[in-house]
Design a protein around this motif. Structure first.
Motif, PDB file in Angstrom:
ATOM      1  N   THR A  44      -2.098   0.616  14.514  1.00  0.00           N
ATOM      2  CA  THR A  44      -1.020   0.398  12.994  1.00  0.00           C
ATOM      3  C   THR A  44      -0.346   0.863  13.527  1.00  0.00           C
ATOM      4  OG1 THR A  44      -2.935  -0.752  11.486  1.00  0.00           O
ATOM      5  CG2 THR A  44      -0.981   0.816  10.896  1.00  0.00           C
ATOM      6  N   PRO A  45       1.286   0.971  13.647  1.00  0.00           N
ATOM      7  CA  PRO A  45       2.130   1.686  14.332  1.00  0.00           C
ATOM      8  C   PRO A  45       2.436   2.213  12.992  1.00  0.00           C
ATOM      9  CG  PRO A  45       2.785  -1.035  14.512  1.00  0.00           C
ATOM     10  CD  PRO A  45       1.559  -0.562  14.000  1.00  0.00           C
ATOM     11  N   SER A  46       2.815   3.765  14.046  1.00  0.00           N
ATOM     12  CA  SER A  46       3.501   4.757  12.762  1.00  0.00           C
ATOM     13  C   SER A  46       4.908   4.821  11.983  1.00  0.00           C
ATOM     14  CB  SER A  46       3.553   6.229  13.590  1.00  0.00           C
ATOM     15  OG  SER A  46       4.201   5.974  14.084  1.00  0.00           O
ATOM     16  N   ASP A  47       5.105   5.523  11.044  1.00  0.00           N
ATOM     17  CA  ASP A  47       6.228   5.519  10.458  1.00  0.00           C
ATOM     18  C   ASP A  47       7.285   6.496  10.703  1.00  0.00           C
ATOM     19  OD1 ASP A  47       8.525   4.643   9.074  1.00  0.00           O
ATOM     20  OD2 ASP A  47       7.934   5.286   7.393  1.00  0.00           O
ATOM     21  N   GLY A  48       7.696   6.414  11.928  1.00  0.00           N
ATOM     22  CA  GLY A  48       8.570   7.635  11.972  1.00  0.00           C
ATOM     23  C   GLY A  48       8.343   7.806  14.403  1.00  0.00           C
ATOM     24  N   ALA A  49       8.949   8.779  14.390  1.00  0.00           N
ATOM     25  CA  ALA A  49       8.466   9.654  15.768  1.00  0.00           C
ATOM     26  C   ALA A  49       9.438  10.523  16.097  1.00  0.00           C
ATOM     27  CB  ALA A  49       9.257   9.244  16.586  1.00  0.00           C
ATOM     28  N   PHE A  50       8.674  11.183  17.003  1.00  0.00           N
ATOM     29  CA  PHE A  50       8.859  13.060  16.584  1.00  0.00           C
ATOM     30  C   PHE A  50       9.951  13.137  18.314  1.00  0.00           C
ATOM     31  CE2 PHE A  50       4.558  12.765  14.917  1.00  0.00           C
ATOM     32  CZ  PHE A  50       4.746  13.957  14.015  1.00  0.00           C
ATOM     33  N   ASN A  73      11.299   4.332   6.795  1.00  0.00           N
ATOM     34  CA  ASN A  73      11.974   3.874   5.504  1.00  0.00           C
ATOM     35  C   ASN A  73      11.816   5.320   4.697  1.00  0.00           C
ATOM     36  OD1 ASN A  73      10.450   1.149   5.986  1.00  0.00           O
ATOM     37  ND2 ASN A  73       8.460   2.687   6.820  1.00  0.00           N
ATOM     38  N   ASP A  74      12.518   4.935   3.573  1.00  0.00           N
ATOM     39  CA  ASP A  74      13.046   5.558   2.466  1.00  0.00           C
ATOM     40  C   ASP A  74      11.623   6.226   1.605  1.00  0.00           C
ATOM     41  OD1 ASP A  74      15.665   5.503   3.695  1.00  0.00           O
ATOM     42  OD2 ASP A  74      16.209   4.358   2.123  1.00  0.00           O
ATOM     43  N   TYR A  75      11.403   7.892   1.602  1.00  0.00           N
ATOM     44  CA  TYR A  75      10.129   8.015   0.625  1.00  0.00           C
ATOM     45  C   TYR A  75      10.831   8.749  -0.315  1.00  0.00           C
ATOM     46  CZ  TYR A  75       6.513   6.788   3.836  1.00  0.00           C
ATOM     47  OH  TYR A  75       6.263   6.033   4.768  1.00  0.00           O
ATOM     48  N   THR A  76      10.646   8.648  -1.375  1.00  0.00           N
ATOM     49  CA  THR A  76      11.202   9.282  -2.690  1.00  0.00           C
ATOM     50  C   THR A  76      10.309  10.414  -3.341  1.00  0.00           C
ATOM     51  OG1 THR A  76      13.009   7.774  -3.021  1.00  0.00           O
ATOM     52  CG2 THR A  76      12.522   9.444  -5.120  1.00  0.00           C
ATOM     53  N   GLY A  77      10.629  11.350  -3.549  1.00  0.00           N
ATOM     54  CA  GLY A  77       8.934  11.901  -4.525  1.00  0.00           C
ATOM     55  C   GLY A  77       8.616  12.525  -3.238  1.00  0.00           C
ATOM     56  N   SER A  78       8.481  12.596  -1.746  1.00  0.00           N
ATOM     57  CA  SER A  78       7.251  12.649  -0.827  1.00  0.00           C
ATOM     58  C   SER A  78       7.032  14.318  -0.747  1.00  0.00           C
ATOM     59  CB  SER A  78       7.591  11.952   0.467  1.00  0.00           C
ATOM     60  OG  SER A  78       8.844  12.752   1.080  1.00  0.00           O
ATOM     61  N   ASP A  79       5.834  14.521  -0.054  1.00  0.00           N
ATOM     62  CA  ASP A  79       5.771  16.373  -0.454  1.00  0.00           C
ATOM     63  C   ASP A  79       4.176  16.084   1.606  1.00  0.00           C
ATOM     64  OD1 ASP A  79       4.338  18.598  -0.333  1.00  0.00           O
ATOM     65  OD2 ASP A  79       3.152  17.725  -1.109  1.00  0.00           O
ATOM     66  N   PHE A  80       5.660  15.739   2.266  1.00  0.00           N
ATOM     67  CA  PHE A  80       5.437  16.059   4.042  1.00  0.00           C
ATOM     68  C   PHE A  80       5.720  17.166   4.619  1.00  0.00           C
ATOM     69  CE2 PHE A  80       7.184  11.733   3.345  1.00  0.00           C
ATOM     70  CZ  PHE A  80       5.597  11.404   3.658  1.00  0.00           C
ATOM     71  N   ASN A  81       4.222  18.384   4.970  1.00  0.00           N
ATOM     72  CA  ASN A  81       4.450  19.011   6.122  1.00  0.00           C
ATOM     73  C   ASN A  81       4.240  19.319   6.859  1.00  0.00           C
ATOM     74  OD1 ASN A  81       4.453  20.616   3.247  1.00  0.00           O
ATOM     75  ND2 ASN A  81       2.293  20.997   3.280  1.00  0.00           N
ATOM     76  N   VAL A  82       4.552  19.962   8.263  1.00  0.00           N
ATOM     77  CA  VAL A  82       4.808  19.518   9.425  1.00  0.00           C
ATOM     78  C   VAL A  82       3.996  20.908  10.170  1.00  0.00           C
ATOM     79  CG1 VAL A  82       6.590  20.054  11.082  1.00  0.00           C
ATOM     80  CG2 VAL A  82       7.464  19.505   9.593  1.00  0.00           C
ATOM     81  N   HIS A  83       3.795  20.267  11.014  1.00  0.00           N
ATOM     82  CA  HIS A  83       2.345  21.004  11.359  1.00  0.00           C
ATOM     83  C   HIS A  83       2.265  21.453  12.869  1.00  0.00           C
ATOM     84  CE1 HIS A  83      -1.403  20.851   8.690  1.00  0.00           C
ATOM     85  NE2 HIS A  83      -0.370  20.037   7.648  1.00  0.00           N
ATOM     86  N   ASP A 149      13.229  13.920  -0.878  1.00  0.00           N
ATOM     87  CA  ASP A 149      13.568  12.433  -0.413  1.00  0.00           C
ATOM     88  C   ASP A 149      14.061  12.060   0.857  1.00  0.00           C
ATOM     89  OD1 ASP A 149      13.258  11.564  -3.617  1.00  0.00           O
ATOM     90  OD2 ASP A 149      15.261  13.127  -3.910  1.00  0.00           O
ATOM     91  N   VAL A 150      13.604  10.839   0.998  1.00  0.00           N
ATOM     92  CA  VAL A 150      13.427  11.303   3.236  1.00  0.00           C
ATOM     93  C   VAL A 150      15.389   9.955   3.313  1.00  0.00           C
ATOM     94  CG1 VAL A 150      12.611  10.608   4.735  1.00  0.00           C
ATOM     95  CG2 VAL A 150      10.761  11.740   3.609  1.00  0.00           C
ATOM     96  N   THR A 151      14.768  10.345   4.122  1.00  0.00           N
ATOM     97  CA  THR A 151      16.026   9.142   4.646  1.00  0.00           C
ATOM     98  C   THR A 151      15.986   8.521   5.903  1.00  0.00           C
ATOM     99  OG1 THR A 151      18.215  10.012   3.342  1.00  0.00           O
ATOM    100  CG2 THR A 151      19.162   8.538   4.996  1.00  0.00           C
TER     101      THR A 151
END
Length: 296
Positions: A44-50, A73-83, A149-151
């Motif tokens: 399953t390909p991930s949604d995005g890149a580093f 993809n766009d996301y609304t009301g997301s809650d992503f954290n960076v590690h 809100d992710v663009t």
């Protein structure tokens, strides 16, 4: 890049004392039962890149590690954290602490050769991979880097300071970064050799700056009652300051229009606990991060 983060854990994530597997910080399972889950994630390909970059200060032996992540993809009301973590490969040692307990010693069956090794396996025969050397973010990750809100296609970046211990081999160090969602599950992950990140230099995006780019001054640091943030900037219309604690919680935020092209803001730190905080300075779609120490 496929979003797989694989851990064999003991006594964590609701595991018993027996070996178990946690994939992407999701549900724990027996190693045999984990195989279909792992195979599914790998296809399953991930949604995005580093993106990774780093700047090395030879005078202090400190690395400024730059990490950018994007989504398809766009996301609304997301809650992503960076590690972010530092790991070391090919770690060896000759003292007893580097020996390896071996419950398979003398057992009948094929256990990839472990059955023929003694218990414990002498340190001189052991080589360890992916040894954790530093957790650059909190266990819960760093919030506020990726907006709610992710663009799609936009890069969201931050930076971390790292000074290696004298006992590590810098040539074997890797930067590992991953993104968790609101449930704590890892949705994307990647890694790069630290020296390769240095070779990349600053990220190849327009939204990551270093403190030197705008002559950012943050003082006193360590701070007791306040920390003053000063710099000049004539290209941005909006400015946001925020302080984030080691648990990823935003403890201060302030937004204002850049009407004078000169920023001279004080942040009250009297109510903050003693510890290390990350100061994020956002200039329109650009970002600068700097570590701030608070003492009382």
């Amino acid at each position: 890049m496929f979003h797989l983060y694989f851990q064999v854990m003991f006594g964590n994530f609701d595991l018993s004392g027996y070996p178990g597997v946690v994939v992407n910080r999701n549900s724990a399972m027996h190693p045999v039962n984990a195989i279909p889950t792992v195979e599914s994630i790998l296809t399953t390909p991930s949604d995005g890149a580093f993106e990774f970059g780093a700047i090395y200060d030879e005078s202090t032996d400190q690395y400024l590690i730059l990490i950018g992540t994007s989504f398809n993809n766009d996301y609304t009301g997301s809650d992503f954290n960076v590690h972010a973590q530092i790991i070391e490969n090919n770690v060896t040692g000759i003292i007893s602490q580097y020996a390896q307990a071996n419950a398979l010693s003398g057992q009948s069956g094929n256990f990839d050769g472990w059955e023929s090794l003694p218990n414990p396996v002498p340190a001189a025969q052991m080589v360890y991979q992916e040894v954790a050397r530093a957790y650059l973010s909190a266990f819960e990750g760093l919030s506020g880097v990726i907006p709610a809100d992710v663009t799609a296609g936009a890069t969201y970046a931050t930076s971390f300071d790292y000074t290696p211990a004298s006992t590590v081999d810098v040539n074997e160090l890797y930067v590992v970064s991953y993104i968790t969602d609101a449930s704590g599950e890892i949705v994307n992950a990647d890694q790069i050799p630290l020296l390769e990140a240095v070779a990349n230099g600053p990220l190849n995006t327009d939204n990551v700056l270093t403190a030197a780019d705008i002559d950012l001054s943050v003082y006193p640091n360590p701070a007791t009652d306040f920390v003053s943030v000063q710099f000049k900037d004539s290209s941005s219309e909006k400015i946001q300051l925020e302080l984030i604690d080691v648990n990823g919680k935003v403890v201060f935020t302030q937004s204002f229009d850049n009407t004078t092209n000169v920023v001279n803001q004080e942040i009250n730190t009297t109510q903050l606990g003693t510890g290390v905080y990350m100061l994020n300075v956002r200039l329109d779609n650009q970002l600068i991060s700097k570590k701030v120490n608070v003492i009382h």
